[in-house]
Structure formats: structure tokens, C-alpha cells
Design an enzyme around this catalytic site. Structure first.
Site, PDB file in Angstrom:
ATOM      1  N   TYR A 157      28.326  10.102  33.507  1.00 27.89           N
ATOM      2  CA  TYR A 157      29.703   9.768  33.144  1.00 27.89           C
ATOM      3  C   TYR A 157      29.856   9.970  31.646  1.00 27.89           C
ATOM      4  CZ  TYR A 157      33.988   6.956  32.651  1.00 27.89           C
ATOM      5  OH  TYR A 157      35.256   6.521  32.371  1.00 27.89           O
ATOM      6  N   TYR A 164      33.105  -0.292  29.779  1.00 29.73           N
ATOM      7  CA  TYR A 164      31.950   0.252  30.496  1.00 29.73           C
ATOM      8  C   TYR A 164      30.714  -0.220  29.740  1.00 29.73           C
ATOM      9  CZ  TYR A 164      29.342   3.710  33.273  1.00 29.73           C
ATOM     10  OH  TYR A 164      28.483   4.332  34.151  1.00 29.73           O
TER      11      TYR A 164
END
Length: 380
Positions: free
Chosen positions: A257, A267
Site C-alpha cells: 500500500y 494508517y
């Protein structure tokens, strides 16, 4: 434009020209060729070498000396460049339902003809098998020919542990692991070798960060190391154990990612660090496994997808909306788009691609600013 004699001569040599045109053109480095497909293809060749060729009749050579030679030949078109994985065996680790990238990759490989085995996280195995057997996945199992995707084997797996010696007592005696055996990375590799002999494709669709909702500043050492263990070291462990049973020319794929090199607030828990490590390891493994096992290693950096696993982050819907509004291609990402790229990366079509991070995110990764940012609005 030609004399009657030249036209008749051209007709007589048409068949021979078709058969030998490749050889002739190969010998004409100065040739100028133009073509336009209109049912048949008109090929125009102008070359001093052709004018001197003993293959062309005298009249044709003289005509060519002052003008172009036109010869009609049948158009040659391929039947389509296809990804063909028939006869290939794949092992995919990290499928727990029919919503995520792992499932989409399995479906794309199945469409291409590969034989597929799965490694399912042990606590999710019973639910997965029950749903599969009761037909809850039947709609998403449908392939383009109307058949249903099948799996050769479904193994319990927990890629956090390399061998049973690494499993702590509280996990070994956990009721969610009861009734299962041979689920560490080394044991699963042994089971695959026993059941399949060898494999050609290894897919790592694994990630977990127990403190992912925490900012990095608030992440504990234990949470940080757990994220790296489950999300990045597990790839190293799998290549170590599965590499010896992979056929030469095989391929390894993982999923990453863009938080690996861009700040994605929310995140957290060390997951951004884990993805950065995964991408670095991909490059090193491409070299080491490439030299040792003759296999390729790549990773796919996928855009946001509203899978069950992604919803654990807590803001996936916001990321999907952000991606839609700010990507060069303004649409939501479909899981099968990642699956199709994976099928390409494990196929002979990408035989020279290794150590690469392939972005499949509608181009969001190339953007420097967000076009929908309020700071870009002009004051009235």
C-alpha cells in the site's frame, strides 16, 4: 500506374511473394513499408535492393525503379494475446472470504487455467469452509464460462509462526486453533509439497497490525513488531519454505500500500513501516530468490478497497471517496483489477519483470496535490 505487363507479372508472383515476403523484407534495411488493413493489406515497398533483386521480374524491377511497387497480401492478425496458466499450480495465502484481493487474485488465476490451493488463517478456516460448502460464495465463484472456481486444497495457516517451536502455549491451546494441525509456514509448505509436488505461483495476501488505529507515536513495541511480523517478515518466511518447491520460472506476488512512502494519517500501528519493509524485501528477494530458485518476486500496491479486512482500519470509506475524487481515473477500484494484474505478473508475459512495485490504484500515487482540496478554492 503500372503497365499491363507489370500488373500481370505482379499477379503471377503474388503467391510466391506472400511466402517469401518476410525473407525479402528482412534483406531490405533501406526499405520503406506502409500498410493499411482493409480486408486485405496493401504493402508498399520502395528499396534499391528490391529493384536489383533477381526475384522480381525485369518489368517489375524497371517499374520499381521509378515508382513504388504495390502488392496485395492477405492480412495476418493474431487470435489475441492471452494469459495462459493452464498446467500451473498456485498457492495463495491470506484468503478468508470472497471480498478481498486474495480472492480476486484466485479468480483471475482460475480464469487463466491455474490450479489453486489456499492457505486460510486458522481462526477463520471453519467459517470459510462452511460458507464455501453451503454455496454462499457461489455467485462470486462464477467464471466467464459459467463454471465455478474450485480449489485443489484448503489448508489452515498462520504465517506469523515459522514452525511449531515458535508457537506460544496460549496460541497452541487456543480453542480457535483446536482441531487443526500443520498450520505453521514450514508445515504448510511440506503439505503442499506432499499434495502437489511443486508449485509455480506463490501469492502473499497477508497483513495485520493489532494497533493499526493508533498513531505511530502511540504504537507500542509489541504492536509495531507484530505488524512487521505478520505483514512483511511472513513474505520472507514463505519464500524460504516454498522457494525449494517452486518450479524454475515461477513467480511470487505480495500486496502493499502506498502508505509505505506517503503519509496516510490513520494508517498507524507500524503498518506503514511494515509496507515499506515489504517493498524493500521484494527488491532483495527478487535478487536472492532469483539467483537461488530462478523465480521472480514482485509486489502490487493496490488502492483502497472496502473489504472486510480493510474496514478494521476504520476510515476505508473516506479513503475510497478521496481516491475517487483525486485520482487521474475517476472511478472506484475493483478487486478483480488487482487480480488481473497479478495474473499478468505471474504469467510468461512478464518474464522479465522482477523486484517491481506495480501500482494498481487508478493513478492516485502520481498525484502531488488533491484537486478537491478546499485550499485550492478561489475566494469569491
Amino acid at each position: 500506374l503500372f503497365t499491363t505487363m507489370a500488373l500481370k507479372s505482379a499477379t503471377r508472383i503474388q503467391r510466391a511473394a506472400t511466402a517469401r515476403s518476410g525473407a525479402i523484407l528482412a534483406a531490405l534495411p533501406a526499405a520503406r513499408v506502409s500498410a493499411r488493413p482493409i480486408g486485405s493489406m496493401r504493402m508498399t515497398v520502395t528499396s534499391p535492393l528490391f529493384q536489383q533483386s533477381t526475384f522480381a521480374p525485369t518489368a517489375i524491377r524497371k517499374a520499381a525503379a521509378g515508382r513504388a511497387l504495390s502488392v496485395k497480401v492477405a492480412a495476418v492478425n493474431g487470435s489475441g494475446l492471452k494469459v495462459d496458466l493452464r498446467g500451473k499450480k498456485a498457492f495463495i495465502a491470506g484468503v478468508a472470504d470472497d471480498q478481498g484481493f486474495g480472492w480476486a487474485i484466485a479468480k483471475a488465476l482460475a480464469e487463466a487455467g491455474a490450479e489453486i490451493s489456499l492457505g486460510v488463517w486458522v481462526p477463520a478456516l471453519n467459517i470459510f469452509k462452511t460458507s464455501f460448502e453451503k454455496g454462499k460464495f457461489d455467485e462470486s465463484r462464477k467464471l466467464s464460462d459459467g463454471s465455478l472456481m474450485t480449489f485443489s486444497h484448503i489448508y489452515p495457516m498462520d504465517a506469523v509462526f515459522d514452525t511449531m517451536a515458535d508457537v506460544p502455549e496460549e496460541v497452541a491451546t487456543n480453542k480457535r486453533y483446536a482441531g487443526n494441525k500443520n498450520w505453521t509456514v514450514a508445515e504448510v509448505a511440506e503439505c503442499v509439497a506432499r499434495d502437489s509436488g511443486s508449485i509455480d505461483i506463490l501469492i502473499h495476501s497477508l497483513a495485520n497490525g493489532p494497533e493499526v488505529i493508533k498513531p505511530l507515536l502511540e504504537t507500542s513495541r509489541k504492536g509495531y513488531l507484530a505488524a512487521l511480523s505478520a505483514s512483511s517478515y511472513s513474505l520472507i518466511s514463505m519464500v524460504q519454505r516454498f522457494g525449494p518447491i517452486m518450479n524454475e520460472g515461477g513467480a511470487v506476488i505480495s500486496l502493499t500500500y502506498n502508505a509505505s512512502n506517503r503519509i496516510i494519517p490513520g494508517y498507524g500501528g507500524g503498518m506503514s513501516s511494515a509496507k515499506a519493509a515489504l517493498e524493500s524485501d521484494t527488491r532483495v528477494l527478487a535478487y536472492e530468490a532469483g539467483r537461488k530458485y530462478k523465480v521472480r518476486v514482485n509486489t502490487i500496491s493496490a488502492g483502497p478497497l472496502g473489504s472486510r479486512a480493510a474496514r478494521a482500519i476504520g476510515f476505508i470509506d473516506d479513503m475510497i471517496r478521496y481516491s475517487y475524487e483525486n485520482s487521474p481515473i475517476q472511478k472506484e477500484l475493483a478487486a478483480i483489477e488487482v487480480g488481473n494484474v497479478a495474473a499478468f505478473l505471474v504469467s510468461p508475459l512478464s518474464s522479465a519483470v522482477t523486484g517491481h512495485v506495480m501500482f494498481v490504484d487508478n493513478g492516485l500515487n502520481v498525484m502531488g496535490i488533491a484537486p478537491d482540496s478546499k485550499t485550492l478554492e478561489r475566494p469569491q
